[in-house]
Design a protein around this motif. Structure first.
Motif, PDB file in Angstrom:
ATOM      1  N   ARG A 158      36.851 -13.548 104.379  1.00 23.10           N
ATOM      2  CA  ARG A 158      36.612 -14.722 103.525  1.00 23.10           C
ATOM      3  C   ARG A 158      35.197 -15.262 103.707  1.00 23.10           C
ATOM      4  N   ARG A 159      34.720 -15.299 104.960  1.00 22.20           N
ATOM      5  CA  ARG A 159      33.334 -15.749 105.203  1.00 22.20           C
ATOM      6  C   ARG A 159      32.339 -14.792 104.552  1.00 22.20           C
ATOM      7  N   ALA A 160      32.616 -13.495 104.636  1.00 22.20           N
ATOM      8  CA  ALA A 160      31.716 -12.502 104.045  1.00 22.20           C
ATOM      9  C   ALA A 160      31.673 -12.642 102.528  1.00 22.20           C
ATOM     10  N   LEU A 161      32.804 -12.919 101.913  1.00 19.70           N
ATOM     11  CA  LEU A 161      32.842 -13.096 100.456  1.00 19.70           C
ATOM     12  C   LEU A 161      32.031 -14.303 100.002  1.00 19.70           C
ATOM     13  N   ALA A 162      31.826 -15.263 100.889  1.00 18.62           N
ATOM     14  CA  ALA A 162      31.060 -16.469 100.544  1.00 18.62           C
ATOM     15  C   ALA A 162      29.555 -16.282 100.728  1.00 18.62           C
ATOM     16  N   LEU A 163      29.120 -15.142 101.257  1.00 20.03           N
ATOM     17  CA  LEU A 163      27.689 -14.921 101.489  1.00 20.03           C
ATOM     18  C   LEU A 163      26.945 -14.780 100.167  1.00 20.03           C
ATOM     19  N   PRO A 164      25.742 -15.350 100.075  1.00 15.82           N
ATOM     20  CA  PRO A 164      24.953 -15.195  98.850  1.00 15.82           C
ATOM     21  C   PRO A 164      24.387 -13.786  98.758  1.00 15.82           C
ATOM     22  N   GLY A 165      24.297 -13.261  97.561  1.00 15.12           N
ATOM     23  CA  GLY A 165      23.681 -11.958  97.344  1.00 15.12           C
ATOM     24  C   GLY A 165      24.511 -10.784  97.835  1.00 15.12           C
ATOM     25  N   ARG A 182      27.264  -2.341 105.568  1.00 14.72           N
ATOM     26  CA  ARG A 182      28.310  -3.352 105.458  1.00 14.72           C
ATOM     27  C   ARG A 182      29.672  -2.716 105.184  1.00 14.72           C
ATOM     28  N   LEU A 183      29.683  -1.652 104.383  1.00 14.18           N
ATOM     29  CA  LEU A 183      30.944  -0.974 104.087  1.00 14.18           C
ATOM     30  C   LEU A 183      31.552  -0.355 105.346  1.00 14.18           C
ATOM     31  N   ARG A 184      30.704   0.049 106.283  1.00 14.62           N
ATOM     32  CA  ARG A 184      31.213   0.587 107.549  1.00 14.62           C
ATOM     33  C   ARG A 184      31.856  -0.501 108.408  1.00 14.62           C
ATOM     34  N   VAL A 185      31.425  -1.744 108.241  1.00 15.70           N
ATOM     35  CA  VAL A 185      31.922  -2.857 109.049  1.00 15.70           C
ATOM     36  C   VAL A 185      33.232  -3.424 108.490  1.00 15.70           C
ATOM     37  N   VAL A 186      33.413  -3.361 107.175  1.00 15.90           N
ATOM     38  CA  VAL A 186      34.557  -4.013 106.515  1.00 15.90           C
ATOM     39  C   VAL A 186      35.901  -3.672 107.158  1.00 15.90           C
ATOM     40  N   PRO A 187      36.211  -2.402 107.487  1.00 15.06           N
ATOM     41  CA  PRO A 187      37.532  -2.110 108.069  1.00 15.06           C
ATOM     42  C   PRO A 187      37.799  -2.799 109.406  1.00 15.06           C
ATOM     43  N   GLN A 188      36.777  -3.288 110.074  1.00 11.40           N
ATOM     44  CA  GLN A 188      36.937  -3.939 111.372  1.00 11.40           C
ATOM     45  C   GLN A 188      37.113  -5.454 111.260  1.00 11.40           C
ATOM     46  N   LEU A 189      36.944  -6.007 110.062  1.00 10.07           N
ATOM     47  CA  LEU A 189      36.985  -7.462 109.878  1.00 10.07           C
ATOM     48  C   LEU A 189      38.420  -7.961 109.751  1.00 10.07           C
ATOM     49  N   ASP A 190      38.641  -9.179 110.255  1.00 12.05           N
ATOM     50  CA  ASP A 190      39.940  -9.821 110.048  1.00 12.05           C
ATOM     51  C   ASP A 190      39.867 -10.656 108.762  1.00 12.05           C
ATOM     52  N   ALA A 191      40.952 -11.314 108.408  1.00 13.77           N
ATOM     53  CA  ALA A 191      41.023 -12.049 107.147  1.00 13.77           C
ATOM     54  C   ALA A 191      39.993 -13.182 107.075  1.00 13.77           C
ATOM     55  N   ALA A 192      39.829 -13.933 108.164  1.00 17.95           N
ATOM     56  CA  ALA A 192      38.867 -15.043 108.164  1.00 17.95           C
ATOM     57  C   ALA A 192      37.438 -14.525 107.999  1.00 17.95           C
ATOM     58  N   GLN A 193      37.115 -13.433 108.654  1.00 21.83           N
ATOM     59  CA  GLN A 193      35.773 -12.860 108.526  1.00 21.83           C
ATOM     60  C   GLN A 193      35.540 -12.339 107.107  1.00 21.83           C
ATOM     61  N   GLN A 221      26.611  -7.533  97.840  1.00 19.48           N
ATOM     62  CA  GLN A 221      26.668  -6.387  96.938  1.00 19.48           C
ATOM     63  C   GLN A 221      28.074  -6.265  96.341  1.00 19.48           C
ATOM     64  N   LEU A 222      28.142  -5.817  95.092  1.00 17.61           N
ATOM     65  CA  LEU A 222      29.409  -5.718  94.386  1.00 17.61           C
ATOM     66  C   LEU A 222      30.367  -4.754  95.082  1.00 17.61           C
ATOM     67  N   THR A 223      29.876  -3.623  95.550  1.00 13.33           N
ATOM     68  CA  THR A 223      30.756  -2.666  96.230  1.00 13.33           C
ATOM     69  C   THR A 223      31.322  -3.254  97.515  1.00 13.33           C
ATOM     70  N   VAL A 224      30.513  -4.040  98.203  1.00 11.80           N
ATOM     71  CA  VAL A 224      30.977  -4.680  99.436  1.00 11.80           C
ATOM     72  C   VAL A 224      32.012  -5.749  99.090  1.00 11.80           C
ATOM     73  N   GLN A 225      31.763  -6.506  98.026  1.00 10.26           N
ATOM     74  CA  GLN A 225      32.721  -7.526  97.590  1.00 10.26           C
ATOM     75  C   GLN A 225      34.071  -6.890  97.293  1.00 10.26           C
ATOM     76  N   ARG A 226      34.055  -5.787  96.576  1.00  8.55           N
ATOM     77  CA  ARG A 226      35.313  -5.113  96.239  1.00  8.55           C
ATOM     78  C   ARG A 226      36.012  -4.595  97.495  1.00  8.55           C
ATOM     79  N   ALA A 227      35.247  -4.039  98.422  1.00  6.13           N
ATOM     80  CA  ALA A 227      35.834  -3.544  99.675  1.00  6.13           C
ATOM     81  C   ALA A 227      36.459  -4.686 100.475  1.00  6.13           C
ATOM     82  N   LEU A 228      35.795  -5.849 100.486  1.00  3.66           N
ATOM     83  CA  LEU A 228      36.333  -7.010 101.203  1.00  3.66           C
ATOM     84  C   LEU A 228      37.630  -7.493 100.555  1.00  3.66           C
TER      85      LEU A 228
END
Length: 133
Positions: free
Chosen positions: A104-111, A91-102, A113-120
């Motif tokens: 926000r959707r990722a931050l709403a996912l259940p479960g 997931r951390l590899r994908v984060v730099p490719q996401l736009d703002a809307a994506q 990971q904290l590191t991914v949340q911080r990266a988002l």
């Protein structure tokens, strides 16, 4: 776990991780490695049976296009199954490719990971500075 859908997703991710870890075991203990791979494969098969008999799939229909961590499709006899990045590393590899809307959707996912949340959250701040949010 909130529902069967989430439970099946998490169990499949765990089974795949176990299988992957077992396949990377050193070759010295071949019988233990083969046993763990077989156990992970049986777990995956059992999950497929559960999903088929309950009428639930591990992924909701039409969710692949909206999911920020969608990784592609896997062909099966029952039709293509969506695949998702589930590990924090992927997931951390994908984060730099996401736009703002994506993001926000990722931050709403259940479960999530904290590191991914911080990266988002960092990615959202970066996009805001660039004027893209």
């Amino acid at each position: 776990m909130t529902d069967l859908h989430t439970a099946l997703q998490e169990a499949r991710a765990l089974a795949l991780a176990l299988q992957e870890r077992a396949e990377r075991m050193p070759g010295g203990r071949r019988s233990a490695r083969q046993t763990r791979v077989a156990e992970a494969q049986r777990l995956l098969a059992a999950l497929e049976v559960i999903a088929a008999h309950t009428g639930n799939e591990a992924t909701p229909p039409n969710a692949a296009g909206d999911h920020p961590f969608h990784a592609g499709f896997y062909p099966t006899d029952a039709g293509p199954r969506p695949l998702y990045h589930l590990s924090a590393e992927d997931r951390l590899r994908v984060v730099p490719q996401l736009d703002a809307a994506q993001c926000r959707r990722a931050l709403a996912l259940p479960g999530l990971q904290l590191t991914v949340q911080r990266a988002l959250e960092r990615r959202l701040r970066q996009l805001a500075r660039e004027g893209a949010a």
